[in-house]
Each structure stands twice: as C-alpha cells, then as structure tokens.
Design a protein around this motif. Structure first.
Motif, mmCIF file in Angstrom:
data_model
loop_
_atom_site.group_PDB
_atom_site.id
_atom_site.type_symbol
_atom_site.label_atom_id
_atom_site.label_comp_id
_atom_site.label_asym_id
_atom_site.label_seq_id
_atom_site.Cartn_x
_atom_site.Cartn_y
_atom_site.Cartn_z
ATOM 1 N N GLY A 121 0.818 -1.200 0.000
ATOM 2 C CA GLY A 121 0.000 0.000 0.000
ATOM 3 C C GLY A 121 0.861 1.263 0.000
ATOM 4 O O GLY A 121 2.080 1.206 0.119
ATOM 5 N N ALA A 122 0.211 2.410 -0.111
ATOM 6 C CA ALA A 122 0.901 3.695 -0.120
ATOM 7 C C ALA A 122 1.287 4.095 1.301
ATOM 8 O O ALA A 122 0.578 3.778 2.261
ATOM 9 N N PHE A 123 2.420 4.789 1.410
ATOM 10 C CA PHE A 123 2.848 5.268 2.715
ATOM 11 C C PHE A 123 3.760 6.477 2.553
ATOM 12 O O PHE A 123 4.337 6.709 1.501
ATOM 13 N N GLU A 124 3.855 7.245 3.631
ATOM 14 C CA GLU A 124 4.815 8.340 3.730
ATOM 15 C C GLU A 124 5.892 7.899 4.700
ATOM 16 O O GLU A 124 5.656 7.070 5.576
ATOM 17 N N PHE A 125 7.081 8.481 4.542
ATOM 18 C CA PHE A 125 8.159 8.122 5.456
ATOM 19 C C PHE A 125 9.101 9.300 5.656
ATOM 20 O O PHE A 125 9.167 10.217 4.839
ATOM 21 N N PHE A 126 9.806 9.249 6.768
ATOM 22 C CA PHE A 126 10.919 10.154 7.054
ATOM 23 C C PHE A 126 12.029 9.273 7.590
ATOM 24 O O PHE A 126 11.858 8.565 8.577
ATOM 25 N N TYR A 127 13.186 9.305 6.904
ATOM 26 C CA TYR A 127 14.307 8.435 7.283
ATOM 27 C C TYR A 127 15.504 9.287 7.657
ATOM 28 O O TYR A 127 16.012 10.052 6.842
ATOM 29 N N HIS A 128 15.929 9.157 8.908
ATOM 30 C CA HIS A 128 17.171 9.784 9.358
ATOM 31 C C HIS A 128 18.202 8.659 9.419
ATOM 32 O O HIS A 128 18.125 7.773 10.271
#
Length: 156
Positions: free
Chosen positions: A133-140
């Motif tokens: 499915g669709a998703f948003e992410f923030f990766y540090h």
C-alpha cells in the motif's frame, strides 16, 4: 426465548470485536540472514515479531529472542490510513543511531524489504504498488540502521 437473545448478543459482540480489531494497526518484523549465499526470505529467526498498535517497545532485547542474531529487518505494517510507527536504531527511542517514521496512506498493508533504501531527512511518499500500500516516510540515516532496530514507538 433466552437462547435467541443469547445468540443475537453473541453475534453482535463478535461483529463489533472483529470490526474494532480490524481497524487496529500491527507491525510485523522479520530478521533476514545476511549470508551472501542465502536468498531473500530466509529468516535468521524462527519467529516473526508482532507488535500491536499502541504497544511501544523501548528495548527489543527484552522481548525479542532473536534480537542478538545477525540479519536485516523487513517490515509489514497493517492498519487504517494514518497509522504511524517509528523504528529507532537505538534503545529507549534514541535517535543517534537513525530512525524511520512510517505513516500509512491507505487501507492496504505496507511491506518494506529494504529499510535503508530511502531518501534521507525529508518526508516523501511512496505510491501503492502491486505488493504494498501507499505510505509516507521520514528516514534519518545511520550506519547499518536496518540491522539495529532496537526500539519502536507508535503515533506521530
């Protein structure tokens, strides 16, 4: 007459409990072997780690028997749109060894095989694909983040 009421109440309770649990999120982690001669999908552990929505995990060593084994984590995330979870590379939600925030955008399950294959330090969206499915992410980012998932926190 009382048997009819009992059965009706039982059916209503089962219906509502199924509806409530269907809307809860769940994170599943699997640790995949690092050996170069092993194909993707060969687990380094005999069990998956299932974490129910809202159950924060400050120290995975204490609840996941395969934590010390070598390998990289893969993730599946289920739940309604907006379900958000953060994976930390350090214990007790420490951010110094990297972190990944995942927010579901639709009702489909999100499946992530490579936790380090993301742009860094910016919010981005992945459109739904055949297998996820669709998703948003923030990766540090941090070195070997995908091997060091050590704590998990639900919510924004």
């Amino acid at each position: 007459m009382s048997k009819k009421i009992f059965w009706v109440l039982l059916i209503v309770c089962l219906f509502f409990s199924k509806t409530i649990f269907a809307n809860e999120g769940q994170l599943v982690l699997d640790k995949i072997k690092l050996d170069s001669d092993v194909s993707i999908g060969d687990s380094s552990c005999d069990e998956l780690m299932n974490i129910a929505s809202g159950k924060n995990v400050p120290d995975m060593r204490r609840i996941y028997p395969c934590y010390e084994r070598t390998g990289i984590y893969t993730v599946t995330l289920a739940g309604p749109p907006g379900t958000t979870v953060t994976l930390f590379g350090n214990f007790f939600y420490g951010k110094d060894r990297g972190y990944l925030i995942i927010r579901k955008m639709d009702d489909r399950q999100v499946w992530i095989l490579d936790l380090e294959d993301f742009s860094r330090d910016q919010w981005l969206k992945i459109e739904a694909r055949k297998q996820s499915g669709a998703f948003e992410f923030f990766y540090h980012a941090a070195p070997i983040f995908s091997q060091n998932i050590s704590s998990i926190k639900w919510g924004p």
